[in-house]
Design a protein around this motif. Sequence first.
Motif, PDB file in Angstrom:
ATOM      1  N   VAL A  23       0.839  -1.206   0.000  1.00 19.06           N
ATOM      2  CA  VAL A  23       0.000   0.000   0.000  1.00 19.06           C
ATOM      3  C   VAL A  23       0.873   1.254   0.000  1.00 19.06           C
ATOM      4  O   VAL A  23       0.588   2.229  -0.707  1.00 19.06           O
ATOM      5  N   PHE A  27       0.693   4.118  -2.952  1.00 22.64           N
ATOM      6  CA  PHE A  27       0.465   5.551  -2.765  1.00 22.64           C
ATOM      7  C   PHE A  27       1.559   6.363  -3.458  1.00 22.64           C
ATOM      8  O   PHE A  27       1.287   7.335  -4.165  1.00 22.64           O
ATOM      9  N   ARG A 111      -6.575  -3.887   3.470  1.00 16.50           N
ATOM     10  CA  ARG A 111      -5.900  -2.751   2.827  1.00 16.50           C
ATOM     11  C   ARG A 111      -6.322  -1.429   3.436  1.00 16.50           C
ATOM     12  O   ARG A 111      -5.547  -0.476   3.468  1.00 16.50           O
ATOM     13  N   ALA A 115      -3.684   1.177   4.952  1.00 17.72           N
ATOM     14  CA  ALA A 115      -3.610   2.587   4.565  1.00 17.72           C
ATOM     15  C   ALA A 115      -3.529   3.481   5.800  1.00 17.72           C
ATOM     16  O   ALA A 115      -2.762   4.458   5.830  1.00 17.72           O
ATOM     17  N   ASP A 245      -6.463  10.401   0.576  1.00 15.43           N
ATOM     18  CA  ASP A 245      -5.899   9.347  -0.276  1.00 15.43           C
ATOM     19  C   ASP A 245      -5.892   9.775  -1.730  1.00 15.43           C
ATOM     20  O   ASP A 245      -4.977   9.455  -2.495  1.00 15.43           O
ATOM     21  N   SER A 297      -9.599   9.037   4.889  1.00 17.65           N
ATOM     22  CA  SER A 297      -9.489   7.793   4.128  1.00 17.65           C
ATOM     23  C   SER A 297     -10.839   7.446   3.515  1.00 17.65           C
ATOM     24  O   SER A 297     -11.736   6.963   4.201  1.00 17.65           O
ATOM     25  N   LEU A 303      -5.457   0.718  -4.092  1.00 18.52           N
ATOM     26  CA  LEU A 303      -5.154  -0.123  -2.935  1.00 18.52           C
ATOM     27  C   LEU A 303      -5.707  -1.529  -3.125  1.00 18.52           C
ATOM     28  O   LEU A 303      -5.110  -2.518  -2.668  1.00 18.52           O
TER      29      LEU A 303
END
Length: 328
Positions: A23, A27, A111, A115, A245, A297, A303
């Motif tokens: 993850v 990103f 996930r 994150a 995100d 988030s 992801l």
Amino acid sequence: MTLILTASDLAVLADMQATIAAVELAFGDITRGTAHQPAPTSLHLPGSDARFVPMTALADEQQLASVKLLADIPANRGAGLPTQRSTILLASQITGETLAILDGRVPTRVRTAAASAVASRHLGRPDSRVLGLVGAGALAVAHVEAMLAVLPIEEVVVWSRSTTTTDGFREKVLRHGLSVTVVGSPGEVFETADVVCTLTPATEPVVHGRWFRDGQHINAVGSRPRPDHREIDTEGMVRSRIFVDSRATAAEKSGDLLIPVAEGALSLADVQGELGEVVAGRIPGRISDADITLFNSVGIGMLDLAIGRLLYDGAIEQGLGLRVDLSR
């Protein structure tokens, strides 16, 4: 051949440490331009409260294209059914072949916690030892595992409306050797926590900015991806340095952000940046120990692609899943 992976298969394969690494890379790859994260689409009709959200991504590192179809159907609660269901499809970026179809429940839970861990690593204080949880379900259990991988957590403070839920949570996380304190209100979570994760399916704020203390990091995770739902009140968003995100996703689906913007308390320009920009070193994250940082988030398809690659490779290695020739 296409590999079909059920929730039972995926529960065996899920690895939090590996997912956090995947993850974090994902990103950064969005910012570096080696992964493509499109703006989201939310499908709905006037006669229903249901929404169907295709979450897509494309990435060089994993050599995959992916789409997760998220069905968000609040009316299912009355029928005793899950209010959210999802399915992930993985296709080869090279040949276009459909490699796998995965039930989305386990990948989404793991996930999402990963994150939050990546955000806490980059935005929280590195000496954070008390984890606060508003909500105590399966996602809270996953968040404990994820946070232990990135911070020196020694104590967990948790609140839920249901004592049955907190009892089950305590039983699941005590194996980690942590001190677990159940408190009577969400505000009490903020009194001692260094990092707080909000994990409720709230439609109205359950978390108030007047509770925030200097130096805290908040992961706002739980609300449905809808512009009129939120967990955090306007004061909380205004007091925080906000990271997302995906700007495009947050601007479409995050009530935590969009409601304060509609009220005139914030603008979208007040968002500090995307988490991937921090991971890639393009912008700073936490600037001082006194910063209140908040990771909004909402959830992005990249992801799902990242964990999908891990789960698919693990299933091939262990011989799990059902192989189907879809072309026949």
